[in-house]
Design an enzyme around this catalytic site. Structure first.
Site, PDB file in Angstrom:
ATOM      1  CG  HIS A 138      41.868 -34.484  35.081  1.00 46.66           C
ATOM      2  ND1 HIS A 138      40.832 -35.273  34.651  1.00 46.66           N
ATOM      3  CD2 HIS A 138      42.448 -35.142  36.128  1.00 46.66           C
ATOM      4  CE1 HIS A 138      40.782 -36.371  35.399  1.00 46.66           C
ATOM      5  NE2 HIS A 138      41.738 -36.301  36.303  1.00 46.66           N
ATOM      6  CB  CYS A 165      37.895 -37.780  32.416  1.00 46.29           C
ATOM      7  SG  CYS A 165      37.853 -36.250  33.374  1.00 46.29           S
ATOM      8  CD  GLU A 191      41.948 -33.001  29.876  1.00 52.28           C
ATOM      9  OE1 GLU A 191      42.605 -32.931  30.940  1.00 52.28           O
ATOM     10  OE2 GLU A 191      41.529 -34.072  29.398  1.00 52.28           O
ATOM     11  CB  CYS A 250      37.983 -32.870  31.376  1.00 56.83           C
ATOM     12  SG  CYS A 250      39.250 -32.808  32.672  1.00 56.83           S
TER      13      CYS A 250
END
Ligand SMILES: [Zn+2]
Ligand SMILES: [Zn+2]
Length: 160
Positions: A75, A103, A77, A106
């Protein structure tokens, strides 16, 4: 002429970074800043040296995990955080700009790394028609300041 806020500038950068994603499933960008300076950037995608979803599976799309997400992509992040850490940059007290609300996985990492503020552009829950953003709920519960971006991206790009 209006003077753009840092929030406008960094969110616009996150939006542009999202457009670099090779993933077919979703495009997400992230910018990490500290004291108004950029310390890292990221977008979602498989680790360097593995695959590019759009080049390898242009028709069928990337292989899915059991929850329907891309099985290869890190992801945005996490890519931003990992790059900073890999280069020995502290993310303690940093601000994270992301184009989609984080999410839960994360969110746990964001909290663990001591990131103090998160600004997101679009809500994943809203997009999916889910009641709440579980990642946002987690962050708020443990004292991270989370905001939905309320500025105007057009403030950032304006030809001089
Ligand atoms: Zn993918
Ligand atoms: Zn995530």
């Amino acid at each position: 002429m209006s003077r753009p806020a840092f929030d406008d500038i960094y969110m616009e950068l996150a939006v542009n970074l999202a457009r670099r994603s090779h993933c077919l499933k979703r495009h997400v960008g992230a910018v990490l800043t500290k004291d108004t300076r950029i310390i890292s950037i990221g977008y979602n995608g498989p680790p360097p040296g593995t695959h590019n979803c759009d080049e390898e599976w242009p028709e069928v799309g990337c292989p899915r995990d059991s929850k329907g997400g891309c099985s290869l992509a890190i992801h945005a992040e996490q890519n931003a955080i990992l790059y900073a850490v890999k280069n020995k940059t502290s993310v303690e007290g940093a601000t994270l700009y992301c184009t989609l609300s984080p999410c839960l996985a994360c969110a746990r990492i964001i909290f663990s790394m001591g990131i103090r503020r998160v600004i997101y552009y679009k809500s994943y829950a809203e997009h999916k028609g889910i009641a709440t953003d579980e990642g946002v709920d987690f962050l708020v519960k443990f004292g991270v300041a989370v905001e939905k971006y309320a500025g105007q991206l057009s403030n950032a790009t304006q030809m001089i």
